[in-house]
Design an enzyme around this catalytic site. Structure first.
Site, mmCIF file in Angstrom:
data_model
loop_
_atom_site.group_PDB
_atom_site.id
_atom_site.type_symbol
_atom_site.label_atom_id
_atom_site.label_comp_id
_atom_site.label_asym_id
_atom_site.label_seq_id
_atom_site.Cartn_x
_atom_site.Cartn_y
_atom_site.Cartn_z
ATOM 1 N N SER A 141 -7.086 9.243 8.893
ATOM 2 C CA SER A 141 -8.093 9.008 7.864
ATOM 3 C C SER A 141 -9.219 10.014 8.053
ATOM 4 O O SER A 141 -9.483 10.466 9.178
ATOM 5 C CB SER A 141 -8.659 7.589 7.973
ATOM 6 O OG SER A 141 -9.847 7.434 7.228
ATOM 7 N N GLY B 216 2.400 2.600 2.407
ATOM 8 C CA GLY B 216 3.663 2.452 3.109
ATOM 9 C C GLY B 216 4.774 2.010 2.179
ATOM 10 O O GLY B 216 5.898 2.532 2.218
ATOM 11 N N TYR C 196 -13.101 1.553 13.893
ATOM 12 C CA TYR C 196 -12.074 2.110 13.012
ATOM 13 C C TYR C 196 -12.036 3.634 13.135
ATOM 14 O O TYR C 196 -10.954 4.229 13.255
ATOM 15 C CB TYR C 196 -12.354 1.709 11.568
ATOM 16 C CG TYR C 196 -11.366 2.277 10.570
ATOM 17 C CD1 TYR C 196 -10.053 1.814 10.527
ATOM 18 C CD2 TYR C 196 -11.735 3.288 9.688
ATOM 19 C CE1 TYR C 196 -9.136 2.335 9.621
ATOM 20 C CE2 TYR C 196 -10.831 3.819 8.778
ATOM 21 C CZ TYR C 196 -9.533 3.336 8.744
ATOM 22 O OH TYR C 196 -8.629 3.859 7.859
ATOM 23 N N GLY D 137 0.786 -1.221 0.000
ATOM 24 C CA GLY D 137 0.000 0.000 0.000
ATOM 25 C C GLY D 137 0.817 1.270 0.000
ATOM 26 O O GLY D 137 1.899 1.352 -0.582
#
Length: 287
Positions: A127, A16, A153, A14
């Protein structure tokens, strides 16, 4: 970036991985902190530059402590990137709800354990889901109430921003030159959006991602911006496009809950209690 050391959690996939590739390509020494050494080495083999792979499981505080204890050299930038998103109810090795334990508490412990070696910046990937989040101090680890994965989340992502704010305040109080920043990738088609065959939400998100999501490389741009741009402490970067979904990185806003200094301070205290890791006030370099 020549001569600088950057530690990136979750760097085998991803955004990262995209950030690791970009920084290594600019002559940084990149340390990929990953749960699976095999996957980390496979990812590193696709990159050029000075890259190391070390094991770190953020869902296990003993692994976090071992990683930090084995890292005695200076770190210029720590990028808290790794994360999990909307799994079934699961727990870390220490009994924390998996998302809160990995996304927040694991990075909280790692950052504080590494702070005496960090020289420039701590970047935490949050996020826009934080806008739906709140911190349930009565039951942060979902031990009593019915589990809702997306709510959990959102709590963990709100915690990322509150952590960044309180960390910056503490660093400022001791006169440290290190700054804490945060970023969000917009909508990036990473592994977090891939379906696992168990949850309709993942399938829906994958369909949306196929239509509108940007690449991992584009999704990594706000992280890179937060890591190297001339920005103040407690800044927050995200895409500049419609609804911050995609586009070039820029400073962006956050929710009122993410700006609540009292909640940020309380969360810090709770995080210290849960992890047994405290802010290393007397071990830090000052300006």
């Amino acid at each position: 970036m020549a001569g600088r050391t950057v530690v990136i959690t979750g760097a085998n996939s991803g955004i990262g991985r995209a950030a690791a590739r970009a920084l290594a390509g600019r002559d940084a020494r990149v340390v990929m902190a990953v749960r699976s050494l095999e996957k980390g080495r496979q990812a590193a083999a696709t990159m050029s530059g000075h890259i190391e792979v070390r094991r770190l499981d953020l869902a296990d505080l003993s692994s976090v402590r071992a990683f930090a204890a084995g890292f005695t050299e200076p770190v210029d930038v720590l990028i808290n990137n790794a994360g999990v998103m909307i799994p079934p109810l699961s727990r870390t090795a220490d009994g924390f709800e998996l998302q809160f334990g990995t996304n927040h508490l694991g990075h909280f412990a790692l950052t504080n354990l590494l702070l005496p070696q960090i020289r420039q910046r701590v970047v935490t990937v949050a996020s826009n889901a934080h806008k739906a989040g709140s911190i349930d101090f009565g039951d942060p680890n979902w031990e009593r109430k019915p589990y809702r994965a997306m709510t959990a989340y959102a709590q963990s992502k709100l915690a990322n921003l509150l952590f960044t704010s309180e960390l910056q305040r503490l660093l400022g109080d001791v006169g440290s030159p290190v700054i804490a920043t945060a970023a969000h990738p917009g909508l990036a088609a990473t592994n977090l959006l891939k379906p696992d065959g168990r949850r309709r939400a993942r399938h829906l998100m994958k369909r949306v991602a196929d239509l509108v999501a940007q690449s991992d490389e584009a999704g990594a741009l706000p992280t890179l911006y937060a890591a190297v741009a001339d920005v103040p402490g407690d800044s927050y970067a995200g895409p500049s496009g419609f609804l911050e979904g995609r586009g070039a990185p820029k400073p962006v806003g956050r929710s009122a809950r993410a700006r609540d200094a009292e909640v940020a301070h309380r969360l810090w205290e709770v995080s210290e209690e849960l992890t047994g890791v405290v802010f290393p006030r007397h071990s830090l370099h000052t300006a």
